[in-house]
Design a protein around this motif. Structure first.
Motif, PDB file in Angstrom:
ATOM      1  N   ALA A  29       0.829  -1.205   0.000  1.00 55.04           N
ATOM      2  CA  ALA A  29       0.000   0.000   0.000  1.00 55.04           C
ATOM      3  C   ALA A  29       0.862   1.253   0.000  1.00 55.04           C
ATOM      4  O   ALA A  29       0.584   2.215  -0.732  1.00 55.04           O
ATOM      5  N   PHE A  30       1.928   1.236   0.781  1.00 50.46           N
ATOM      6  CA  PHE A  30       2.786   2.419   0.845  1.00 50.46           C
ATOM      7  C   PHE A  30       3.636   2.581  -0.410  1.00 50.46           C
ATOM      8  O   PHE A  30       4.020   3.694  -0.762  1.00 50.46           O
ATOM      9  N   GLN A  31       3.935   1.492  -1.098  1.00 55.00           N
ATOM     10  CA  GLN A  31       4.623   1.626  -2.385  1.00 55.00           C
ATOM     11  C   GLN A  31       3.734   2.370  -3.385  1.00 55.00           C
ATOM     12  O   GLN A  31       4.216   3.213  -4.145  1.00 55.00           O
ATOM     13  N   ARG A  32       2.442   2.053  -3.358  1.00 57.06           N
ATOM     14  CA  ARG A  32       1.505   2.763  -4.246  1.00 57.06           C
ATOM     15  C   ARG A  32       1.386   4.231  -3.842  1.00 57.06           C
ATOM     16  O   ARG A  32       1.333   5.130  -4.692  1.00 57.06           O
ATOM     17  N   ILE A  33       1.356   4.484  -2.534  1.00 58.09           N
ATOM     18  CA  ILE A  33       1.251   5.863  -2.044  1.00 58.09           C
ATOM     19  C   ILE A  33       2.499   6.650  -2.433  1.00 58.09           C
ATOM     20  O   ILE A  33       2.409   7.800  -2.882  1.00 58.09           O
ATOM     21  N   ALA A  34       3.663   6.058  -2.273  1.00 60.22           N
ATOM     22  CA  ALA A  34       4.914   6.748  -2.614  1.00 60.22           C
ATOM     23  C   ALA A  34       4.957   7.133  -4.085  1.00 60.22           C
ATOM     24  O   ALA A  34       5.453   8.207  -4.451  1.00 60.22           O
ATOM     25  N   ALA A  35       4.422   6.268  -4.951  1.00 58.18           N
ATOM     26  CA  ALA A  35       4.417   6.548  -6.393  1.00 58.18           C
ATOM     27  C   ALA A  35       3.552   7.760  -6.725  1.00 58.18           C
ATOM     28  O   ALA A  35       3.789   8.443  -7.724  1.00 58.18           O
ATOM     29  N   GLN A  36       2.559   8.043  -5.880  1.00 53.34           N
ATOM     30  CA  GLN A  36       1.661   9.174  -6.120  1.00 53.34           C
ATOM     31  C   GLN A  36       2.262  10.503  -5.648  1.00 53.34           C
ATOM     32  O   GLN A  36       1.752  11.571  -5.977  1.00 53.34           O
ATOM     33  N   LYS A  37       3.329  10.436  -4.842  1.00 54.17           N
ATOM     34  CA  LYS A  37       4.040  11.615  -4.330  1.00 54.17           C
ATOM     35  C   LYS A  37       3.090  12.628  -3.677  1.00 54.17           C
ATOM     36  O   LYS A  37       2.986  13.774  -4.124  1.00 54.17           O
ATOM     37  N   PRO A  38       2.397  12.228  -2.611  1.00 50.87           N
ATOM     38  CA  PRO A  38       1.521  13.187  -1.922  1.00 50.87           C
ATOM     39  C   PRO A  38       2.335  14.257  -1.205  1.00 50.87           C
ATOM     40  O   PRO A  38       3.538  14.093  -0.966  1.00 50.87           O
ATOM     41  N   ALA A  39       1.671  15.344  -0.857  1.00 52.09           N
ATOM     42  CA  ALA A  39       2.354  16.429  -0.142  1.00 52.09           C
ATOM     43  C   ALA A  39       2.703  16.019   1.273  1.00 52.09           C
ATOM     44  O   ALA A  39       3.653  16.554   1.872  1.00 52.09           O
ATOM     45  N   LEU A  40       1.950  15.058   1.829  1.00 56.27           N
ATOM     46  CA  LEU A  40       2.188  14.608   3.201  1.00 56.27           C
ATOM     47  C   LEU A  40       1.399  13.329   3.430  1.00 56.27           C
ATOM     48  O   LEU A  40       0.350  13.118   2.817  1.00 56.27           O
ATOM     49  N   VAL A  41       1.900  12.488   4.322  1.00 58.19           N
ATOM     50  CA  VAL A  41       1.168  11.301   4.767  1.00 58.19           C
ATOM     51  C   VAL A  41       0.876  11.442   6.256  1.00 58.19           C
ATOM     52  O   VAL A  41       1.792  11.694   7.054  1.00 58.19           O
ATOM     53  N   LEU A  42      -0.394  11.316   6.616  1.00 54.88           N
ATOM     54  CA  LEU A  42      -0.804  11.253   8.015  1.00 54.88           C
ATOM     55  C   LEU A  42      -0.941   9.774   8.365  1.00 54.88           C
ATOM     56  O   LEU A  42      -1.820   9.089   7.845  1.00 54.88           O
ATOM     57  N   ALA A  43      -0.060   9.273   9.221  1.00 50.74           N
ATOM     58  CA  ALA A  43      -0.029   7.850   9.565  1.00 50.74           C
ATOM     59  C   ALA A  43      -0.644   7.646  10.942  1.00 50.74           C
ATOM     60  O   ALA A  43      -0.117   8.149  11.943  1.00 50.74           O
ATOM     61  N   LEU A  44      -1.743   6.892  10.999  1.00 46.33           N
ATOM     62  CA  LEU A  44      -2.474   6.691  12.245  1.00 46.33           C
ATOM     63  C   LEU A  44      -2.300   5.262  12.741  1.00 46.33           C
ATOM     64  O   LEU A  44      -2.670   4.308  12.055  1.00 46.33           O
ATOM     65  N   GLY A  45      -1.722   5.122  13.925  1.00 47.46           N
ATOM     66  CA  GLY A  45      -1.505   3.811  14.508  1.00 47.46           C
ATOM     67  C   GLY A  45      -0.118   3.269  14.212  1.00 47.46           C
ATOM     68  O   GLY A  45       0.561   3.730  13.287  1.00 47.46           O
ATOM     69  N   PRO A  46       0.340   2.283  14.988  1.00 49.85           N
ATOM     70  CA  PRO A  46       1.710   1.770  14.849  1.00 49.85           C
ATOM     71  C   PRO A  46       2.020   1.174  13.481  1.00 49.85           C
ATOM     72  O   PRO A  46       3.098   1.420  12.936  1.00 49.85           O
TER      73      PRO A  46
END
Length: 314
Positions: A68-85
């Protein structure tokens, strides 16, 4: 001609508005699970952040989270809000230096090594000043506050509590225990040596069995017990000050605005203390302290002065 002029103006302005909307930064809010507190954080975050917010809920496996994070990284968002461990740890490993990370809702965040370049967050516990101030409002005669803890995990928390206690005329009495059996003996030995008890987020003494020991001991000795969560207050702790998920989200939104729009490096920001706290009080437990209704009234006045929402249990 006037109508023609308005049409020309709209022809020019509408593309500019569309372009401005398209240029709005995109933030991905990644939840470790589909939990109501995480949803409340995202709602508060969306109300404050000046960005488009997209939600992602992770599956409960490290491999799925990595994908999931590989897909997110490819989208290059301005920021990631990570909730939970799970979300916070995977974000730290999987995202490169170009994607800032802001974490929240991570108990014991210190043990995960989440502080560093391009990452910051909001802690789930305060620096103990609000909790000790609430305790002082409830029981002004309190002087010695016992903290049951495992020094392998919470020596730093005890030091923070000692620093906060000094400004309120209180002293911290460390009660060291490295297991459940030891906790019972240590509590028994603290009789007449402490005037109140304060829970800390400790892996050894934070389990359900030891929490019940703390509640039973405090009740038997008529000692105020400051818990960590409203559920512990429901079970018999005297009071707790717990972060509000919605307020944490709003706080995270303000931090995200600084990172995205003011170009502040997340790594230069210390992990923040939670700003929004809810007070929970157990009327039955407070009544056993030997005081009258005025005891609880003073606590409610304290909450009103600090603008803390209040939950009451019997």
């Amino acid at each position: 001609m006037r109508r023609y002029g308005w049409l020309c103006l709209l022809w020019v302005v509408l593309p500019l508005v569309a372009t401005a909307q398209q240029a709005r930064p995109r933030v991905v809010a990644v939840k470790s699970a589909a939990l109501a507190p995480y949803a409340a954080v995202v709602a508060g975050f969306g109300a404050e952040v000046h960005a488009e917010v997209v939600e992602v809920t992770l599956e409960e496996s490290k491999q799925a989270a990595e994908r999931a994070f590989q897909r997110i990284a490819a989208q290059k968002p301005a920021l990631v809000l990570a909730l939970g461990p799970l979300a916070a740890n995977t974000a730290r490993r999987a995202l490169g230096p170009d994607v800032p990370v802001l974490f929240a809702m991570v108990p014991y965040y210190e043990k995960y090594g989440l502080e560093g370049p391009n990452i910051t967050g909001i802690a789930l516990t305060s620096d103990f000043r609000p909790e000790l101030a609430a305790l002082k409002s409830l029981s002004p005669s309190v002087k010695r506050v016992g903290i049951l803890h495992d020094p392998r995990f919470s020596a730093g928390l005890v030091e923070a509590a000692q620093s906060a206690a000094g400004t309120l005329g209180l002293s911290i009495v460390p009660l060291e225990a490295d297991g459940q059996a030891k906790a019972e003996k240590v509590l028994a030995g603290s009789k007449d040596k402490v005037d109140a008890l304060l829970m800390v987020a400790d892996k050894t003494v934070g389990n359900a069995a030891v929490v019940q020991q703390l509640i039973a001991f405090a009740s038997a000795q008529r000692l105020p017990l400051v818990g960590l969560t409203p559920s512990q207050v429901r079970e018999g702790a005297t009071l707790a000050l717990a972060p509000s998920p919605t307020a944490i989200g709003q706080q995270a939104g303000r931090l995200a605005n600084r990172i995205i729009h003011e170009k502040v490096d997340p790594g230069a920001l210390a992990v923040s203390q939670p700003e929004g706290l809810d007070l929970a009080v157990n009327l039955s437990a407070a009544g056993k302290l030997g005081g009258s209704k005025d005891v609880v009234l003073e606590l409610l006045r304290f909450a009103a002065r600090r603008d803390f929402p209040v939950r009451v249990f019997e």
